[in-house]
Design a protein around this motif. Sequence first.
Motif, PDB file in Angstrom:
ATOM      1  N   ALA A 119     -45.267   9.446  62.859  1.00  0.00           N
ATOM      2  CA  ALA A 119     -45.061  10.632  62.028  1.00  0.00           C
ATOM      3  C   ALA A 119     -45.743  11.876  62.600  1.00  0.00           C
ATOM      4  O   ALA A 119     -45.791  12.904  61.938  1.00  0.00           O
ATOM      5  N   ASN A 120     -46.226  11.805  63.814  1.00  0.00           N
ATOM      6  CA  ASN A 120     -46.929  12.940  64.410  1.00  0.00           C
ATOM      7  C   ASN A 120     -45.973  14.099  64.606  1.00  0.00           C
ATOM      8  O   ASN A 120     -44.839  13.921  65.047  1.00  0.00           O
ATOM      9  N   LEU A 121     -46.417  15.300  64.299  1.00  0.00           N
ATOM     10  CA  LEU A 121     -45.572  16.493  64.318  1.00  0.00           C
ATOM     11  C   LEU A 121     -45.693  17.289  65.615  1.00  0.00           C
ATOM     12  O   LEU A 121     -45.283  18.445  65.680  1.00  0.00           O
ATOM     13  N   TYR A 122     -46.224  16.678  66.670  1.00  0.00           N
ATOM     14  CA  TYR A 122     -46.473  17.399  67.923  1.00  0.00           C
ATOM     15  C   TYR A 122     -45.211  18.010  68.515  1.00  0.00           C
ATOM     16  O   TYR A 122     -45.259  19.061  69.147  1.00  0.00           O
ATOM     17  N   SER A 123     -44.064  17.392  68.314  1.00  0.00           N
ATOM     18  CA  SER A 123     -42.829  17.892  68.927  1.00  0.00           C
ATOM     19  C   SER A 123     -42.379  19.222  68.317  1.00  0.00           C
ATOM     20  O   SER A 123     -41.585  19.939  68.921  1.00  0.00           O
ATOM     21  N   ALA A 124     -42.885  19.563  67.138  1.00  0.00           N
ATOM     22  CA  ALA A 124     -42.513  20.826  66.497  1.00  0.00           C
ATOM     23  C   ALA A 124     -43.289  22.018  67.062  1.00  0.00           C
ATOM     24  O   ALA A 124     -42.970  23.162  66.758  1.00  0.00           O
ATOM     25  N   LEU A 125     -44.300  21.743  67.868  1.00  0.00           N
ATOM     26  CA  LEU A 125     -45.098  22.829  68.444  1.00  0.00           C
ATOM     27  C   LEU A 125     -44.384  23.408  69.652  1.00  0.00           C
ATOM     28  O   LEU A 125     -44.211  22.744  70.665  1.00  0.00           O
ATOM     29  N   ARG A 126     -43.969  24.661  69.500  1.00  0.00           N
ATOM     30  CA  ARG A 126     -43.338  25.357  70.610  1.00  0.00           C
ATOM     31  C   ARG A 126     -44.406  26.179  71.306  1.00  0.00           C
ATOM     32  O   ARG A 126     -45.314  26.691  70.669  1.00  0.00           O
ATOM     33  N   GLU A 127     -44.293  26.323  72.600  1.00  0.00           N
ATOM     34  CA  GLU A 127     -45.318  27.022  73.376  1.00  0.00           C
ATOM     35  C   GLU A 127     -44.750  28.211  74.142  1.00  0.00           C
ATOM     36  O   GLU A 127     -44.923  28.306  75.353  1.00  0.00           O
ATOM     37  N   PRO A 128     -44.096  29.142  73.465  1.00  0.00           N
ATOM     38  CA  PRO A 128     -43.620  30.317  74.192  1.00  0.00           C
ATOM     39  C   PRO A 128     -44.807  31.167  74.632  1.00  0.00           C
ATOM     40  O   PRO A 128     -45.788  31.302  73.913  1.00  0.00           O
ATOM     41  N   ALA A 129     -44.727  31.695  75.795  1.00  0.00           N
ATOM     42  CA  ALA A 129     -45.774  32.578  76.335  1.00  0.00           C
ATOM     43  C   ALA A 129     -47.143  31.917  76.352  1.00  0.00           C
ATOM     44  O   ALA A 129     -48.146  32.544  76.054  1.00  0.00           O
ATOM     45  N   ALA A 130     -47.178  30.634  76.681  1.00  0.00           N
ATOM     46  CA  ALA A 130     -48.451  29.929  76.766  1.00  0.00           C
ATOM     47  C   ALA A 130     -49.229  30.417  77.983  1.00  0.00           C
ATOM     48  O   ALA A 130     -48.652  30.845  78.975  1.00  0.00           O
ATOM     49  N   ARG A 131     -50.537  30.358  77.864  1.00  0.00           N
ATOM     50  CA  ARG A 131     -51.419  30.750  78.961  1.00  0.00           C
ATOM     51  C   ARG A 131     -52.340  29.574  79.253  1.00  0.00           C
ATOM     52  O   ARG A 131     -52.901  28.983  78.335  1.00  0.00           O
ATOM     53  N   ASP A 161     -55.685  27.952  81.334  1.00  0.00           N
ATOM     54  CA  ASP A 161     -56.921  28.200  82.060  1.00  0.00           C
ATOM     55  C   ASP A 161     -57.681  26.881  82.155  1.00  0.00           C
ATOM     56  O   ASP A 161     -57.128  25.825  81.820  1.00  0.00           O
ATOM     57  N   GLU A 162     -58.928  26.935  82.571  1.00  0.00           N
ATOM     58  CA  GLU A 162     -59.688  25.696  82.764  1.00  0.00           C
ATOM     59  C   GLU A 162     -59.958  24.958  81.457  1.00  0.00           C
ATOM     60  O   GLU A 162     -60.224  23.760  81.455  1.00  0.00           O
ATOM     61  N   ASP A 163     -59.870  25.658  80.314  1.00  0.00           N
ATOM     62  CA  ASP A 163     -60.105  25.014  79.021  1.00  0.00           C
ATOM     63  C   ASP A 163     -58.867  24.313  78.482  1.00  0.00           C
ATOM     64  O   ASP A 163     -58.978  23.430  77.634  1.00  0.00           O
ATOM     65  N   GLY A 164     -57.677  24.731  78.928  1.00  0.00           N
ATOM     66  CA  GLY A 164     -56.453  24.125  78.438  1.00  0.00           C
ATOM     67  C   GLY A 164     -55.329  25.127  78.346  1.00  0.00           C
ATOM     68  O   GLY A 164     -55.331  26.157  79.015  1.00  0.00           O
ATOM     69  N   THR A 165     -54.359  24.835  77.482  1.00  0.00           N
ATOM     70  CA  THR A 165     -53.198  25.694  77.270  1.00  0.00           C
ATOM     71  C   THR A 165     -53.349  26.401  75.932  1.00  0.00           C
ATOM     72  O   THR A 165     -53.545  25.756  74.900  1.00  0.00           O
ATOM     73  N   HIS A 166     -53.247  27.717  75.951  1.00  0.00           N
ATOM     74  CA  HIS A 166     -53.412  28.532  74.748  1.00  0.00           C
ATOM     75  C   HIS A 166     -52.069  29.138  74.382  1.00  0.00           C
ATOM     76  O   HIS A 166     -51.378  29.670  75.242  1.00  0.00           O
ATOM     77  N   PHE A 167     -51.727  29.063  73.099  1.00  0.00           N
ATOM     78  CA  PHE A 167     -50.488  29.686  72.649  1.00  0.00           C
ATOM     79  C   PHE A 167     -50.586  30.042  71.175  1.00  0.00           C
ATOM     80  O   PHE A 167     -51.510  29.620  70.477  1.00  0.00           O
ATOM     81  N   LEU A 168     -49.630  30.848  70.740  1.00  0.00           N
ATOM     82  CA  LEU A 168     -49.568  31.285  69.347  1.00  0.00           C
ATOM     83  C   LEU A 168     -48.390  30.592  68.682  1.00  0.00           C
ATOM     84  O   LEU A 168     -47.297  30.556  69.229  1.00  0.00           O
ATOM     85  N   PHE A 169     -48.616  30.056  67.506  1.00  0.00           N
ATOM     86  CA  PHE A 169     -47.566  29.404  66.733  1.00  0.00           C
ATOM     87  C   PHE A 169     -47.229  30.320  65.565  1.00  0.00           C
ATOM     88  O   PHE A 169     -48.079  30.620  64.735  1.00  0.00           O
ATOM     89  N   GLU A 170     -45.999  30.804  65.538  1.00  0.00           N
ATOM     90  CA  GLU A 170     -45.540  31.724  64.495  1.00  0.00           C
ATOM     91  C   GLU A 170     -44.883  30.927  63.379  1.00  0.00           C
ATOM     92  O   GLU A 170     -44.007  30.111  63.630  1.00  0.00           O
TER      93      GLU A 170
END
Length: 179
Positions: free
Chosen positions: A25-37, A39-48
């Motif tokens: 039931a994990n909802l990870y597939s609903a996370l879209r990553e447009p304009a992701a950035r 860096d060494e910490d990971g992938t950063h993105f905004l979820f609208e």
Amino acid sequence: MFWSAEADTSAVLLAQMPVVLPAAANLYSALREPAAREDEDGTHFLFEAGGQTIRIARLAGVPPEIPLAAFVPLDADGFDRMEGIGRLLRALQGRTIPDDHRLTPQQKRRHRHMLQATDGRMNGATYRDIAGVIFGVDRVASEHWKTSALRDATTALVKDGLAMIAGGYRMLLRHRRRS
């Protein structure tokens, strides 16, 4: 613009879901990553969602195609992180997302006045001119300027505005602490 997860305590930190939890039931597939950035910490993105933006950081080494879990450090910012996670879960399930209440309407008004006062001062306006714009010319004229509370309020607005410009604005990313 992406703030660091340390600075923005409402950012949701995502890690690989532990194998002891059911992944169906994990909802990870609903996370879209447009304009992701990345860096060494990971992938950063905004979820609208629902007219609001949720900041997300998928930690380094965690691929996007696996079930994810939200990470909450056991520290003073834990409640901020949990609020961010709650907002994300509501968005992923199509529920209403409550407004972000980091600042009260009074705080928003004061911050606006701080920036107005600082901008005016940096452009050569006198404290009295600034007070006239913020509090009204008639109100300023009705008091003796040297002993006026409006004079003190105006100088405090400029001082606090300069402090915000010098880096204090980062406190706006943090949530208010409740006792």
